[in-house]
Write a protein that holds these residues in place. Sequence first.
Motif, PDB file in Angstrom:
ATOM      1  N   TYR A   1      74.717  -8.678  24.292  1.00 37.65           N
ATOM      2  CA  TYR A   1      73.619  -7.704  24.956  1.00 37.65           C
ATOM      3  C   TYR A   1      72.907  -6.954  23.320  1.00 37.65           C
ATOM      4  CZ  TYR A   1      74.421  -8.887  29.503  1.00 37.65           C
ATOM      5  OH  TYR A   1      74.493  -9.338  30.819  1.00 37.65           O
ATOM      6  N   LEU A   2      73.784  -6.447  22.620  1.00 34.79           N
ATOM      7  CA  LEU A   2      73.453  -5.580  21.809  1.00 34.79           C
ATOM      8  C   LEU A   2      72.346  -6.584  20.580  1.00 34.79           C
ATOM      9  CD1 LEU A   2      73.157  -3.066  19.945  1.00 34.79           C
ATOM     10  CD2 LEU A   2      75.366  -3.841  18.684  1.00 34.79           C
ATOM     11  N   LEU A   3      72.959  -7.536  20.396  1.00 30.81           N
ATOM     12  CA  LEU A   3      72.237  -8.710  19.243  1.00 30.81           C
ATOM     13  C   LEU A   3      71.055  -9.227  19.866  1.00 30.81           C
ATOM     14  CD1 LEU A   3      75.381 -10.437  17.537  1.00 30.81           C
ATOM     15  CD2 LEU A   3      73.834  -8.534  16.590  1.00 30.81           C
ATOM     16  N   GLU A   4      71.013  -9.427  21.216  1.00 32.79           N
ATOM     17  CA  GLU A   4      69.825  -9.853  21.920  1.00 32.79           C
ATOM     18  C   GLU A   4      68.574  -8.663  21.593  1.00 32.79           C
ATOM     19  OE1 GLU A   4      70.441 -10.806  26.002  1.00 32.79           O
ATOM     20  OE2 GLU A   4      71.825 -12.475  25.497  1.00 32.79           O
ATOM     21  N   GLY A   5      69.070  -7.364  21.895  1.00 30.50           N
ATOM     22  CA  GLY A   5      68.054  -6.450  21.573  1.00 30.50           C
ATOM     23  C   GLY A   5      67.574  -6.440  20.382  1.00 30.50           C
ATOM     24  N   LEU A   6      68.675  -6.304  19.348  1.00 27.49           N
ATOM     25  CA  LEU A   6      68.340  -5.823  17.670  1.00 27.49           C
ATOM     26  C   LEU A   6      67.349  -7.161  17.150  1.00 27.49           C
ATOM     27  CD1 LEU A   6      71.771  -4.551  16.687  1.00 27.49           C
ATOM     28  CD2 LEU A   6      69.468  -3.343  16.704  1.00 27.49           C
TER      29      LEU A   6
ATOM     30  N   GLY B   1      65.290  -8.889  18.863  1.00 27.56           N
ATOM     31  CA  GLY B   1      64.003  -9.183  19.613  1.00 27.56           C
ATOM     32  C   GLY B   1      64.188 -10.406  20.723  1.00 27.56           C
ATOM     33  N   ASN B   2      65.295 -10.802  21.133  1.00 32.80           N
ATOM     34  CA  ASN B   2      65.351 -11.795  21.802  1.00 32.80           C
ATOM     35  C   ASN B   2      65.524 -11.557  23.285  1.00 32.80           C
ATOM     36  OD1 ASN B   2      65.176 -13.481  19.683  1.00 32.80           O
ATOM     37  ND2 ASN B   2      67.535 -13.475  19.347  1.00 32.80           N
ATOM     38  N   SER B   3      65.182 -10.380  23.975  1.00 29.50           N
ATOM     39  CA  SER B   3      65.451 -10.227  25.198  1.00 29.50           C
ATOM     40  C   SER B   3      64.227  -9.770  25.998  1.00 29.50           C
ATOM     41  CB  SER B   3      66.181  -8.828  25.060  1.00 29.50           C
ATOM     42  OG  SER B   3      65.678  -7.684  24.907  1.00 29.50           O
ATOM     43  N   ARG B   4      64.555  -9.527  27.530  1.00 33.11           N
ATOM     44  CA  ARG B   4      63.039  -9.181  27.994  1.00 33.11           C
ATOM     45  C   ARG B   4      62.609  -7.709  27.826  1.00 33.11           C
ATOM     46  NH1 ARG B   4      65.173 -10.371  33.991  1.00 33.11           N
ATOM     47  NH2 ARG B   4      67.232 -11.220  33.216  1.00 33.11           N
ATOM     48  N   ILE B   5      63.313  -6.952  26.938  1.00 34.30           N
ATOM     49  CA  ILE B   5      62.995  -5.843  26.487  1.00 34.30           C
ATOM     50  C   ILE B   5      61.732  -5.978  25.558  1.00 34.30           C
ATOM     51  CG2 ILE B   5      63.473  -3.699  25.063  1.00 34.30           C
ATOM     52  CD1 ILE B   5      64.482  -3.600  27.802  1.00 34.30           C
ATOM     53  N   GLY B   6      61.621  -6.917  24.842  1.00 34.65           N
ATOM     54  CA  GLY B   6      60.737  -7.259  23.658  1.00 34.65           C
ATOM     55  C   GLY B   6      61.239  -7.250  22.431  1.00 34.65           C
ATOM     56  N   ASP B   7      60.473  -7.104  21.148  1.00 37.63           N
ATOM     57  CA  ASP B   7      60.768  -7.148  19.757  1.00 37.63           C
ATOM     58  C   ASP B   7      61.857  -5.942  19.507  1.00 37.63           C
ATOM     59  OD1 ASP B   7      59.300  -4.824  19.297  1.00 37.63           O
ATOM     60  OD2 ASP B   7      57.829  -5.984  18.391  1.00 37.63           O
ATOM     61  N   THR B   8      62.307  -5.895  18.231  1.00 44.19           N
ATOM     62  CA  THR B   8      63.242  -5.229  17.957  1.00 44.19           C
ATOM     63  C   THR B   8      62.845  -3.517  18.066  1.00 44.19           C
ATOM     64  OG1 THR B   8      63.858  -6.629  16.341  1.00 44.19           O
ATOM     65  CG2 THR B   8      64.767  -4.098  15.878  1.00 44.19           C
ATOM     66  N   CYS B   9      61.562  -3.474  17.750  1.00 35.22           N
ATOM     67  CA  CYS B   9      61.003  -2.136  17.708  1.00 35.22           C
ATOM     68  C   CYS B   9      61.178  -1.543  19.374  1.00 35.22           C
ATOM     69  CB  CYS B   9      59.585  -2.135  17.389  1.00 35.22           C
ATOM     70  SG  CYS B   9      59.592  -2.311  15.545  1.00 35.22           S
TER      71      CYS B   9
ATOM     72  N   PHE C   1      63.235  -2.553  21.611  1.00 38.42           N
ATOM     73  CA  PHE C   1      64.684  -2.211  21.939  1.00 38.42           C
ATOM     74  C   PHE C   1      65.286  -0.883  21.376  1.00 38.42           C
ATOM     75  CE2 PHE C   1      69.011  -2.207  20.109  1.00 38.42           C
ATOM     76  CZ  PHE C   1      69.742  -2.402  21.112  1.00 38.42           C
ATOM     77  N   MET C   2      64.698  -0.550  20.143  1.00 44.35           N
ATOM     78  CA  MET C   2      65.047   0.689  19.560  1.00 44.35           C
ATOM     79  C   MET C   2      64.230   1.886  20.455  1.00 44.35           C
ATOM     80  SD  MET C   2      66.819   0.631  16.921  1.00 44.35           S
ATOM     81  CE  MET C   2      66.975  -0.453  15.331  1.00 44.35           C
ATOM     82  N   ARG C   3      63.002   1.734  20.733  1.00 44.30           N
ATOM     83  CA  ARG C   3      62.376   2.874  21.703  1.00 44.30           C
ATOM     84  C   ARG C   3      62.985   2.802  22.941  1.00 44.30           C
ATOM     85  NH1 ARG C   3      57.672   0.309  21.157  1.00 44.30           N
ATOM     86  NH2 ARG C   3      57.453   1.264  19.444  1.00 44.30           N
TER      87      ARG C   3
ATOM     88  N   TYR D   1      63.147   7.135  15.039  1.00 42.53           N
ATOM     89  CA  TYR D   1      64.202   6.548  15.341  1.00 42.53           C
ATOM     90  C   TYR D   1      64.449   5.035  14.589  1.00 42.53           C
ATOM     91  CZ  TYR D   1      68.480   4.864  17.858  1.00 42.53           C
ATOM     92  OH  TYR D   1      69.600   4.389  18.112  1.00 42.53           O
ATOM     93  N   PRO D   2      63.611   4.274  14.860  1.00 42.38           N
ATOM     94  CA  PRO D   2      63.577   2.966  13.943  1.00 42.38           C
ATOM     95  C   PRO D   2      63.840   3.291  12.381  1.00 42.38           C
ATOM     96  CG  PRO D   2      61.846   2.720  15.462  1.00 42.38           C
ATOM     97  CD  PRO D   2      62.338   4.159  15.596  1.00 42.38           C
ATOM     98  N   LYS D   3      62.957   4.039  11.846  1.00 43.47           N
ATOM     99  CA  LYS D   3      63.246   4.565  10.589  1.00 43.47           C
ATOM    100  C   LYS D   3      64.647   4.944  10.259  1.00 43.47           C
ATOM    101  CE  LYS D   3      58.447   5.577  10.198  1.00 43.47           C
ATOM    102  NZ  LYS D   3      57.479   6.781   9.936  1.00 43.47           N
TER     103      LYS D   3
END
Length: 114
Positions: free
Chosen positions: A32-37, A39-47, A49-51, A82-84
Amino acid sequence: MDYLEQLGCDKKCAQSLGQHKSSFDMESCTRYLLEGLRGNSRIGDTCDFMRFHRYGITGWNAGKGKGCDYEDSSKCKDCSDYPKAVADGAEQILANHVYAFDGNRVCEKVVHVR
């Protein structure tokens, strides 16, 4: 649990990931963590996920798909910080691989959000 719900993981699923250190399902948690990081999840891209992780569903909805530099003074104040900070932590670990494994903390300076 909002993040997991967005990915289709209900309460039973979340509980199956483990509630205590001795019962964690590390393989599933890591997936689940790697999908988010990545950008491979329904959340969207890596940014996105961070948001979502830092600013919750309100900040995520406000900035979804708008990149890591997105700012909104009312719904996602200082969103780009946060992403920075996470990128800075990752760079510290890449420069000193031992940080990832020996229990050291990698400090990220991020303004407290209320």
